[in-house]
Design a protein around this motif. Structure first.
Motif, PDB file in Angstrom:
ATOM      1  N   PRO A 173       0.810  -1.229   0.000  1.00 16.77           N
ATOM      2  CA  PRO A 173       0.000   0.000   0.000  1.00 16.77           C
ATOM      3  C   PRO A 173       0.842   1.277   0.000  1.00 16.77           C
ATOM      4  N   ALA A 174       2.107   1.197   0.385  1.00 17.88           N
ATOM      5  CA  ALA A 174       2.954   2.383   0.355  1.00 17.88           C
ATOM      6  C   ALA A 174       3.455   2.687  -1.053  1.00 17.88           C
ATOM      7  N   GLY A 219      -3.276 -11.508  -4.200  1.00 13.82           N
ATOM      8  CA  GLY A 219      -2.682 -10.357  -3.518  1.00 13.82           C
ATOM      9  C   GLY A 219      -1.441  -9.809  -4.190  1.00 13.82           C
ATOM     10  N   THR A 220      -1.142 -10.297  -5.403  1.00 15.04           N
ATOM     11  CA  THR A 220       0.014  -9.773  -6.124  1.00 15.04           C
ATOM     12  C   THR A 220      -0.449  -8.853  -7.250  1.00 15.04           C
ATOM     13  N   VAL A 221       0.498  -8.019  -7.733  1.00 18.91           N
ATOM     14  CA  VAL A 221       0.206  -7.050  -8.794  1.00 18.91           C
ATOM     15  C   VAL A 221       0.126  -7.797 -10.121  1.00 18.91           C
ATOM     16  N   VAL A 222      -1.025  -7.633 -10.815  1.00 17.92           N
ATOM     17  CA  VAL A 222      -1.220  -8.282 -12.100  1.00 17.92           C
ATOM     18  C   VAL A 222      -0.811  -7.351 -13.239  1.00 17.92           C
ATOM     19  N   LEU A 267       7.167  10.343  -5.864  1.00 22.19           N
ATOM     20  CA  LEU A 267       6.315  11.337  -6.508  1.00 22.19           C
ATOM     21  C   LEU A 267       4.864  10.894  -6.500  1.00 22.19           C
ATOM     22  N   ARG A 268       4.641   9.623  -6.811  1.00 20.84           N
ATOM     23  CA  ARG A 268       3.294   9.081  -6.798  1.00 20.84           C
ATOM     24  C   ARG A 268       3.384   7.556  -6.796  1.00 20.84           C
ATOM     25  N   PRO A 269       2.373   6.885  -6.235  1.00 21.74           N
ATOM     26  CA  PRO A 269       2.378   5.410  -6.274  1.00 21.74           C
ATOM     27  C   PRO A 269       1.909   4.910  -7.643  1.00 21.74           C
ATOM     28  N   ALA A 270       2.193   3.672  -7.918  1.00 18.08           N
ATOM     29  CA  ALA A 270       1.763   3.059  -9.170  1.00 18.08           C
ATOM     30  C   ALA A 270       0.312   2.615  -9.059  1.00 18.08           C
ATOM     31  N   ALA A 271      -0.468   2.897 -10.094  1.00 20.84           N
ATOM     32  CA  ALA A 271      -1.869   2.441 -10.156  1.00 20.84           C
ATOM     33  C   ALA A 271      -1.858   1.038 -10.728  1.00 20.84           C
ATOM     34  N   VAL A 272      -2.366   0.068  -9.953  1.00 17.92           N
ATOM     35  CA  VAL A 272      -2.253  -1.351 -10.342  1.00 17.92           C
ATOM     36  C   VAL A 272      -3.563  -2.079 -10.165  1.00 17.92           C
ATOM     37  N   THR A 273      -3.644  -3.255 -10.828  1.00 12.68           N
ATOM     38  CA  THR A 273      -4.695  -4.238 -10.545  1.00 12.68           C
ATOM     39  C   THR A 273      -4.065  -5.375  -9.774  1.00 12.68           C
ATOM     40  N   VAL A 274      -4.857  -5.966  -8.875  1.00 12.92           N
ATOM     41  CA  VAL A 274      -4.329  -6.966  -7.957  1.00 12.92           C
ATOM     42  C   VAL A 274      -5.152  -8.238  -8.131  1.00 12.92           C
ATOM     43  N   ALA A 275      -4.458  -9.371  -8.018  1.00  8.59           N
ATOM     44  CA  ALA A 275      -5.134 -10.663  -8.124  1.00  8.59           C
ATOM     45  C   ALA A 275      -6.065 -10.878  -6.942  1.00  8.59           C
TER      46      ALA A 275
END
Length: 203
Positions: free
Chosen positions: A158-159, A175-178, A192-200
């Protein structure tokens, strides 16, 4: 027998007995009497309470208080000057950092403009040129301390990640980044900013 007429002669020749101590003697007429001294008035002899100065202890206390007040005022003035000088230096550093960052991106802007002048050329060449400019911009950000984050298959953090969707992914651990829909830049306190991701999705 001796006659009584000789008694006065013997009395005149005898020495005069001194007066007893403390006995008053009659004044002699041939000596002047000294004028009596008038009594000195107590008001002129002793100064009043208003004429006396403050006690030594009070003088020392007053002097110490004045010195402390002077030191306190000087300390306040020094602190105010230090604050103003620090604010000026901070503003100069901010301006210098903005200038360095803008100068680092000038080559990226130059290459984007060059790519636009060749927009009518072969599409493949234009795509390659834009990709090269993108890589150049990514490299500039990394040199400034903000590396690009596009990792997949890593555990969701989440960080570092911002979840925009949860998907079914049989080949991925729950719970991993897809997939990374928007890259993140930087890490930790320098993010600067977090990555926008989809998660399993978890089972």
């Amino acid at each position: 027998m001796r006659s009584h007429s000789q008694e006065p002669d013997r009395a005149a020749s005898d020495p005069v007995e001194p007066d007893p101590e403390g006995a008053a003697r009659p004044p002699r007429g041939d000596l002047p009497h000294p004028d009596p001294q008038p009594p000195r008035e107590a008001a002129n002899d002793e100064p009043g309470p208003d004429a006396a100065g403050p006690a030594p202890a009070e003088d020392e206390t007053t002097t110490a208080i004045q010195e402390l007040e002077d030191r306190w005022r000087r300390a306040l003035a020094d602190l105010d000057n230090l604050r103003k000088r620090h604010a000026r230096e901070l503003e100069r550093e901010r301006a210098a950092e903005r200038s360095r960052t803008a100068a680092a991106f000038l080559p990226v802007l130059d290459n984007l403009e060059l790519a636009l002048t060749h927009a009518d050329a072969e599409p493949g060449a234009v795509v390659e040129g834009v990709r090269a400019v993108r890589d150049q911009a990514v490299n500039v950000l990394e040199l400034l301390g903000y590396p690009r984050r596009v990792e997949t298959g890593v555990a969701f953090d989440p960080a570092r990640h911002e979840v925009v969707g949860v998907v079914q992914a049989p080949d991925a651990e729950p719970g991993t980044v897809v997939d990374v829909l928007r890259p993140g830049y930087g890490d930790g306190e320098r993010q600067l900013r977090p990555a926008a991701v989809t998660v399993a999705k978890r089972e």
